[in-house]
Every structure is written in structure tokens, then in C-alpha cells.
Design a protein around this motif. Sequence first.
Motif, mmCIF file in Angstrom:
data_model
loop_
_atom_site.group_PDB
_atom_site.id
_atom_site.type_symbol
_atom_site.label_atom_id
_atom_site.label_comp_id
_atom_site.label_asym_id
_atom_site.label_seq_id
_atom_site.Cartn_x
_atom_site.Cartn_y
_atom_site.Cartn_z
ATOM 1 N N GLN A 1 0.796 -1.220 0.000
ATOM 2 C CA GLN A 1 0.000 0.000 0.000
ATOM 3 C C GLN A 1 0.833 1.278 0.000
ATOM 4 O OE1 GLN A 1 -2.715 -0.416 3.322
ATOM 5 N NE2 GLN A 1 -3.779 -2.161 2.392
ATOM 6 N N GLN A 2 2.142 1.188 0.230
ATOM 7 C CA GLN A 2 2.959 2.398 0.203
ATOM 8 C C GLN A 2 3.158 2.865 -1.241
ATOM 9 O OE1 GLN A 2 7.223 1.879 1.079
ATOM 10 N NE2 GLN A 2 6.838 -0.328 1.078
ATOM 11 N N GLN A 3 3.602 4.087 -1.414
ATOM 12 C CA GLN A 3 3.835 4.618 -2.752
ATOM 13 C C GLN A 3 4.867 3.759 -3.481
ATOM 14 O OE1 GLN A 3 5.190 8.652 -2.868
ATOM 15 N NE2 GLN A 3 5.088 8.797 -5.089
ATOM 16 N N GLY A 4 4.506 3.317 -4.683
ATOM 17 C CA GLY A 4 5.398 2.451 -5.445
ATOM 18 C C GLY A 4 5.453 1.025 -4.935
ATOM 19 N N GLY A 5 4.594 0.701 -3.967
ATOM 20 C CA GLY A 5 4.658 -0.600 -3.328
ATOM 21 C C GLY A 5 4.167 -1.733 -4.205
ATOM 22 N N PHE A 6 4.533 -2.944 -3.820
ATOM 23 C CA PHE A 6 4.097 -4.127 -4.561
ATOM 24 C C PHE A 6 4.189 -5.338 -3.642
ATOM 25 C CE2 PHE A 6 8.599 -3.473 -5.247
ATOM 26 C CZ PHE A 6 9.175 -4.718 -5.135
ATOM 27 N N ALA A 7 3.428 -6.359 -3.969
ATOM 28 C CA ALA A 7 3.473 -7.625 -3.240
ATOM 29 C C ALA A 7 4.325 -8.620 -4.022
ATOM 30 C CB ALA A 7 2.059 -8.179 -3.045
ATOM 31 N N ASP A 8 4.862 -9.581 -3.329
ATOM 32 C CA ASP A 8 5.656 -10.647 -3.944
ATOM 33 C C ASP A 8 6.866 -10.061 -4.679
ATOM 34 O OD1 ASP A 8 3.988 -12.704 -2.964
ATOM 35 O OD2 ASP A 8 2.549 -12.285 -4.549
ATOM 36 N N PHE A 9 7.069 -10.441 -5.950
ATOM 37 C CA PHE A 9 8.283 -10.043 -6.664
ATOM 38 C C PHE A 9 7.947 -9.182 -7.885
ATOM 39 C CE2 PHE A 9 9.577 -13.561 -4.106
ATOM 40 C CZ PHE A 9 10.903 -13.328 -3.802
ATOM 41 N N ARG A 10 8.870 -8.288 -8.221
ATOM 42 C CA ARG A 10 8.676 -7.338 -9.322
ATOM 43 C C ARG A 10 9.939 -7.324 -10.186
ATOM 44 N NH1 ARG A 10 7.580 -0.953 -8.008
ATOM 45 N NH2 ARG A 10 7.505 -0.116 -10.130
ATOM 46 N N ALA A 11 9.766 -7.141 -11.484
ATOM 47 C CA ALA A 11 10.890 -7.160 -12.421
ATOM 48 C C ALA A 11 11.663 -5.842 -12.360
ATOM 49 C CB ALA A 11 10.391 -7.415 -13.837
ATOM 50 N N PHE A 12 12.975 -5.939 -12.178
ATOM 51 C CA PHE A 12 13.875 -4.782 -12.190
ATOM 52 C C PHE A 12 14.952 -5.008 -13.250
ATOM 53 C CE2 PHE A 12 11.777 -3.853 -8.324
ATOM 54 C CZ PHE A 12 12.081 -2.554 -7.943
ATOM 55 N N ARG A 13 15.245 -3.957 -13.977
ATOM 56 C CA ARG A 13 16.284 -4.019 -15.010
ATOM 57 C C ARG A 13 17.606 -3.529 -14.438
ATOM 58 N NH1 ARG A 13 17.954 -0.009 -18.188
ATOM 59 N NH2 ARG A 13 16.111 1.241 -17.607
ATOM 60 N N ILE A 14 18.686 -4.207 -14.814
ATOM 61 C CA ILE A 14 20.017 -3.781 -14.371
ATOM 62 C C ILE A 14 20.444 -2.594 -15.234
ATOM 63 C CG2 ILE A 14 22.434 -4.439 -14.076
ATOM 64 C CD1 ILE A 14 21.468 -7.330 -13.780
ATOM 65 N N GLU A 15 20.411 -1.420 -14.649
ATOM 66 C CA GLU A 15 20.778 -0.199 -15.369
ATOM 67 C C GLU A 15 22.291 -0.043 -15.466
ATOM 68 O OE1 GLU A 15 18.809 4.105 -15.314
ATOM 69 O OE2 GLU A 15 20.023 3.736 -13.513
ATOM 70 N N LYS A 16 22.974 -0.506 -14.420
ATOM 71 C CA LYS A 16 24.428 -0.356 -14.397
ATOM 72 C C LYS A 16 25.030 -1.463 -13.543
ATOM 73 C CE LYS A 16 25.959 3.401 -12.422
ATOM 74 N NZ LYS A 16 26.416 4.784 -12.134
ATOM 75 N N LYS A 17 26.159 -2.005 -13.985
ATOM 76 C CA LYS A 17 26.905 -3.025 -13.251
ATOM 77 C C LYS A 17 28.319 -2.506 -13.050
ATOM 78 C CE LYS A 17 28.363 -7.903 -13.573
ATOM 79 N NZ LYS A 17 28.312 -9.149 -14.397
ATOM 80 N N VAL A 18 28.746 -2.371 -11.798
ATOM 81 C CA VAL A 18 30.019 -1.708 -11.484
ATOM 82 C C VAL A 18 30.862 -2.604 -10.587
ATOM 83 C CG1 VAL A 18 31.105 0.311 -10.429
ATOM 84 C CG2 VAL A 18 28.928 0.563 -11.645
ATOM 85 N N GLY A 19 32.084 -2.902 -11.011
ATOM 86 C CA GLY A 19 33.018 -3.631 -10.160
ATOM 87 C C GLY A 19 33.557 -2.712 -9.073
ATOM 88 N N GLU A 20 33.338 -3.086 -7.835
ATOM 89 C CA GLU A 20 33.762 -2.252 -6.707
ATOM 90 C C GLU A 20 35.106 -2.700 -6.133
ATOM 91 O OE1 GLU A 20 32.144 0.329 -6.129
ATOM 92 O OE2 GLU A 20 30.003 0.030 -6.498
ATOM 93 N N SER A 21 35.436 -3.973 -6.305
ATOM 94 C CA SER A 21 36.708 -4.526 -5.846
ATOM 95 C C SER A 21 36.931 -5.832 -6.592
ATOM 96 C CB SER A 21 36.689 -4.767 -4.329
ATOM 97 O OG SER A 21 35.926 -5.919 -4.004
#
Length: 418
Positions: A146-166
Amino acid sequence: MLSNQTIAIIKSTVPVLEVHGTAITKRFYNLMFTAYPELLNMFNHANQRQGKQQNALANAVYAAALHIDKLEAILPAVKQIAHKHRSLGVKPEQYPIVGQMLLQAIKDVLGDAATEEILQAWADAYGVIANVFIETEAEMYRQSEQQQGGFADFRAFRIEKKVGESDVITSFYLVPQDGGAIPAFEPGQYVSVKMSIPGEEYTHIRQYSLSDAPGKPYYRISVKREDALPGKPEGKVSTYLHETVQEGDVLWLSAPAGDFTLDRNDERPIVLISGGVGLTPLVSMLADLSETNRTNRRVTFIHAAQHGNVHALRSQVEELAQRSPQVSVYWCYDKPTADDRANRAFDKEGYIDLPWLQSVVPTKDASFYFCGPEPFMKLVYRLLKEWGVAAADIHFEFFGPMGSLEPAAEPKETAARS
């Protein structure tokens, strides 16, 4: 409500659970996964193989039995577990399955000692305990959806950026595939990532702390590649994320969860202590404190790593400290490289000890938050207890099933004879 007789019977089983609890939970998981193999989708298989999940459940069952007459005493643990259940997608209809398998495991392990009276008492007690979890999790599901942008269970997210940190840690910047808003979160919380890996029969779910401040248009997780070690298998999900998943690919995420969060009402100094990849929730806390200027609290950030090549997110932490005069940062390397020494890249060589900790932390009258590998956490916990830090000011997070930071108790005679 449980009858006095049922409560008395449950309490009478506490010594038995102390001795046989892990055997019962091992049998429980064997029964459940044999009868309902699809439930393997919800569990970290490595934790199963290493016995961590079984030990955590045994401790939870023991605590429930010990406090069956005052369940409010275990509510903090219930809420912590409920956060994980909500993040994993546990549903009310799965609780009867767990109850059925738990009773069968008790009967199998205890044999004739598990009388009909004891089994009925545990059936009644489990019903009460399960309802506490179901109600707590139902409220968490409602709040998440019920929160803003909220969702139940799982939602699809796209990898916008992948960065090697170490050399061993990579960050993934994740945005909703549907282009919608994302729920807010508290620094220190985590998301679950559900993944199907080619060649694997079951899906895998792993929980990763959010490693940046809230309020960004993305979620960031920073994942350590878990290489195979003696007695420890390779991390299937972390390896797949590092080696196969690329920018533009899609990951399925749960909404943020977890109770390892800052106390906003405490204005005293705060000390953030991390080891290895355990810095991820603490960097989120530091970024939030620094970027939003919500507080004038004195912040001490201490991170321990083997050496600079495996030290992730260092530049971000140093930038935050440069912009925030209330923040002090210290690095502790136990195996510094020649470059680390030449560049004076660390403040302490070796492990954190109490004299050094007292030299960089201005007061023990502060809130301490720490996270990292379990041996590291046990060290920090012991140092804080030796210093006399109040128990209420010590906050920590396990990556995985809940363990114990207390020294192991001496084996009891009953355990030695079993």
C-alpha cells in the motif's frame, strides 16, 4: 489461548529440545523437502548444507518453548523472522505444512518419549505461534503493497548499471522494468532476489542489503562473489550475478524488508563497524546520514578488510566523510599489500582490538551497529561487551539465518550422554 496444562507440558520439553533440537530440525527439513520439493525454491541451499538453517530453527523452537507462557518476550525475534518470510514470499497456507512436518520430526526423533499428550500440546502451541507469524506477516504485506510504489511478492527490475567495486564485490543498479516508482526503504534493509539459473532444477532466492541511501531512482545491491572454500560450496547466485548477468538483464526483487535500521530518535554518537561485504547496510546508513543532513550526530565509520584489492565502496565513503565534518572514517587491514603500505591506505594493521577501538571512538555512550562475517561479528561483540557498552546500544545483522554471538556454553551432562 493455551491451557495451563498445555503450557506446563511444553515447558517440560525444554530440556529435551536443548539436547535434541537440531536433530529434530534436520529431520523436519528432510521430511518437508521430500514431501514438498517445491519449497526448496525458498531456501538458501548452502545454508541447508552447512546446517545454519537447521540450527537457527532449533534455536527458534527452543525459545518458543521456553517463553510459551509469555510469547511477547520473543516478539522481536518473530518480527525479524517475519521480515525474512515476507521478503521470501511465505504465505499463510504454508504454515500447516510446517506444523505437520515439525510434529512428525518430533515423533521420529524422540520415539516413544513423544507421547500423544506431548504431540497434542505441541500441535496446540504451534497453532498459536503460527497465528502470531501469520498476523505479523499479513500486516507487513499490507504495508509493503500500500505504500507509494509498493508491490506484493516479486517485481521485475532491469540492471541499469553493473560496477566492479573490488576484486570480489560488484554493484548492481536496479530500476523497475515497468518504469514506475519504487518503495522507500530504511537504511540497513535488504531485498530478496529470485533467480532461475540454467541447469538448476529450482529457483534460488538470496537476500542482499541495499547499499546506497534511500530516495534514489534506483536500488543498489553490492554482491560479493562467494568462491568455494574447504567445507563451503561456491555461491551459485553470486557467481552467476558476477559472471553471467549483464546490464539490461532483468532480476526479480521483493520490496525492501528488515529491522536492522537506525533509531531516528537517538541523538547520541553512532558507530558503524563492518567487515568484508558486511559494509553494505552500513554504507547505506552513512549515506543517508550524510546526504540528507538529518542529524548532527557524531558518526564513526570503521571498516575491516583483508587488503585494498578487496575493499569495496571506499571512494564513496571517503567522499561522504569529506562532505560531512561530523563523520570520521578508519580502515583496518589484516593482510595489507605492498601498495597498501606504500600509499598508507589503512589506519590499523591486523584485527580490531579494544585499545585501538577506544582510541578512535570518543565514547562508549553511543549506538553501535555492526555487520560482517560471523567470526568478525563475534570479535566486535566481545570487544563491546568488554568495554561495557550497554546491551540496548548493540545492534547487528546476520547475513543468513540468525546465529549467536555469545561464547558457546560448556556441554551439559545430559548432552554429553545423549
